[in-house]
Enzyme design. Sequence first.
Site, short mmCIF file in Angstrom:
data_model
loop_
_atom_site.label_atom_id
_atom_site.label_comp_id
_atom_site.label_asym_id
_atom_site.label_seq_id
_atom_site.Cartn_x
_atom_site.Cartn_y
_atom_site.Cartn_z
N HIS A 154 0.81 -1.22 0.00
CA HIS A 154 0.00 0.00 0.00
C HIS A 154 0.85 1.27 0.00
O HIS A 154 0.34 2.35 -0.26
CB HIS A 154 -0.93 0.00 1.22
N ASP A 362 3.13 9.48 -0.38
CA ASP A 362 1.98 8.65 -0.05
C ASP A 362 1.81 7.61 -1.15
O ASP A 362 1.92 7.95 -2.33
CB ASP A 362 0.71 9.51 0.03
C1 GDG Z 1 -2.23 3.60 3.52
C2 GDG Z 1 -1.22 4.29 2.60
C3 GDG Z 1 -2.93 4.33 0.77
C4 GDG Z 1 -8.54 9.60 8.53
N1 GDG Z 1 -8.89 10.21 9.69
C5 GDG Z 1 -10.02 9.62 10.09
C6 GDG Z 1 -10.38 8.65 9.16
N2 GDG Z 1 -9.46 8.67 8.21
C7 GDG Z 1 -9.50 7.79 7.04
C8 GDG Z 1 -9.57 8.57 5.76
C9 GDG Z 1 -9.05 7.53 4.77
C10 GDG Z 1 -8.02 6.80 5.62
O1 GDG Z 1 -8.31 7.03 6.98
C11 GDG Z 1 -6.61 7.29 5.36
O2 GDG Z 1 -6.20 6.73 4.15
P1 GDG Z 1 -4.97 7.28 3.34
O3 GDG Z 1 -4.95 6.57 2.04
O4 GDG Z 1 -5.12 8.74 3.19
O5 GDG Z 1 -3.67 7.01 4.23
P2 GDG Z 1 -3.02 5.79 5.10
O6 GDG Z 1 -3.78 5.52 6.34
O7 GDG Z 1 -1.61 6.17 5.28
O8 GDG Z 1 -3.15 4.49 4.14
C12 GDG Z 1 -1.93 5.17 1.57
C13 GDG Z 1 -3.81 3.50 1.69
O9 GDG Z 1 -3.05 2.76 2.65
C14 GDG Z 1 -4.66 2.52 0.90
O10 GDG Z 1 -3.87 1.74 0.06
O11 GDG Z 1 -3.75 5.20 0.02
O12 GDG Z 1 -1.01 5.77 0.69
O13 GDG Z 1 -0.29 5.07 3.36
O14 GDG Z 1 -10.05 6.64 4.40
O15 GDG Z 1 -10.87 9.00 5.50
N3 GDG Z 1 -11.49 7.88 9.26
C15 GDG Z 1 -12.29 8.09 10.34
N4 GDG Z 1 -11.98 9.03 11.30
C16 GDG Z 1 -10.88 9.81 11.21
O16 GDG Z 1 -10.65 10.67 12.07
N5 GDG Z 1 -13.41 7.37 10.45
#
Ligand code: GDG
Length: 457
Positions: A154, A362
Site C-alpha cells: 500500500h 503517499d
Molecule cells: C495507507 C497508505 C494508501 C482519517 N482520519 C479519520 C479517518 N481517516 C481515514 C480517511 C481515509 C483513511 O483514513 C486514510 O487513508 P490514506 O490513504 O489517506 O492514508 P493511510 O492511512 O496512510 O493508508 C496510503 C492507503 O493505505 C490505501 O492503500 O492510500 O497511501 O499510506 O479513508 O478518511 N477515518 C475516520 N476518522 C478519522 O478521524 N473514520
Amino acid sequence: MARLVLVSNRVPSPADRGVRAGGLVAALSEAISGGLWFGWSGQTGDATDTTATQRRSRGVTYATVDLSQADYERYYVGFSNSTLWPLLHYRLGLMEFEREQYYAYLDVNRAFAAALSPLLQPDDVVWVHDYHLIPLGGMLREKGIANRIGFFLHVPFVPPSAYAVVPNGAALLQSLGAYDLVGVQTQSDLQNLADCLREFLGWPVEDGNCVLGGGRTTRLGAFPIGIDATGFAEMAVEGANSAEGKRLRESLARRALIMGVDRLDYSKGLPNRFHGYSRLLARCPEHHQRITYVQVAARSRDDVPQYQAIRRELDRLAGRVNGRFGTIDWVPLRYVTRPVPRATLAGFFRVARVGLVTPLRDGMNLVAKEYVAAQDADDPGVLILSRFAGAVHELPEALVVNPIDVDEIAEALDAALRMPLDERKARWQRMWERVRTDSAVAWRRSFLDTLTDGRRN
Ligand code: GDG
C-alpha cells in the site's frame, strides 16, 4: 467461486468498522464482501498466538491472533514502523534498525503462517497486504501451501540507492519470489521495485511486469487502489445534512472551509501545511475572518517515538497560528486529534470549499479521492494535492503542489479560494469520472483477475 482470504497486519473488529483512521482498513472493508480476513486483533498478551480466534459478521469470518507485548514492540513499533515505514517513505534520516527487531518481524510472520495455514482450503485465493507481512508468502510455502498467493504493497517503493540502506533488504526482496503476483500502487513504484529486484538479486524482469526468481514466476503490476465513490458520495449528502454537519456549518458562520484529514503521521506533511496556511494569512489579509481551516489528524502509532515528536510539533504550530492571527470571534485553525466517524467526515468534505492533501510521500492517498467523491456537482470544491501522492496520477486536475514549498501551498490556497465556479466544475467533473470508475471493487477485481488469470470469478 474460490474463497478470498485477506491477510493484513491489523484486522478491524466488526464493531470498529468506520470509526478508525487508516487507509488499508478503509479500502479492504469496501473490497471484502465474504471470505476470511486474517491478522492481528490489536490486542497484546503474554505470548504471540499461533492459533486464531474466529468470529463471523455479515458473511465475513474474522480470524485474529494476539501479539505478545515484546513482539508488538519489536515487530510492529520496531521493524515495521521504525525501519520499513520511514524507508519506504524516503525518510532515511528517521530510520532506525535493530537486528533483534528484524528477527522478531520474521518470528511474527512465522506465527501468522502457523495460525493461518490450518484455516486454508485448497481452492482459497490468498491476498496478503502491506509491508508488515512481506515474508509471509514464503513462510506459507514452507508449510506446503500451494494456493495462489498475491501480495499488495500500500505504501511507495523506493529506488535501489535508498533501498540499499536497509540491512537484510535482499532477503526481504527474495521472499517476494514466493508470491504469484506482487502489486504496487503506481508505475513509478513498479519501476523502483523492478530496479531493486534486478540490482540486488539479479532477477531478470521481462516486459516490465514479470520476474523469474525463487523457483517460480512472480508477476509484478501496478494496481492503483480506489474507493467506493458512489457510496461515499451518498454518505457525504447524509453527513452534510446530519446534526454534526449542521453544527459545523453553523459554527463556520458562512466562512469558507479548508479541510484536511489525515492519520497523524510525519509522511502527511502536516507541519508544512500549517506553515503554508500561516503564510497565506500573513500575505493575504483579505482572507482574515473569511476562512477556517479544520485539520482532523487522528492519532496513530502513539508508541513510535517519531509520532510523539510530530504530535508535539503540531500542537505548538497550531497554537502559534491561532495566537498570531486569531481574534476573539475567529479561530483560523481548528486542530482535532480525536478520530471522527466516517459518515461525519464525508459530510465535512462536502461542506469544504478546499480539500488540502499535501503528503510528503503517499502510496495513494484515499482522502484525495474521498474529497472528490463528496462534492456537490453544482458547486464543487477544489482539491489541492501533493505531487508526491500516488493519487496525483489519476487526479492531475487538482491544484498540484510540491508539499515542501510552503509558498506554493499558500498560493494554491489563495487560487482555490478565488477559483470561479466554471473552473471548479470543469476540474471536478474529470476527477469524479475517474474516482467513480477506478473504484475499490475495480481494484480488487483487477488484482484478483491477474492473480488467478481470470479464473476466480
Ligand atoms: C495507507 C497508505 C494508501 C482519517 N482520519 C479519520 C479517518 N481517516 C481515514 C480517511 C481515509 C483513511 O483514513 C486514510 O487513508 P490514506 O490513504 O489517506 O492514508 P493511510 O492511512 O496512510 O493508508 C496510503 C492507503 O493505505 C490505501 O492503500 O492510500 O497511501 O499510506 O479513508 O478518511 N477515518 C475516520 N476518522 C478519522 O478521524 N473514520
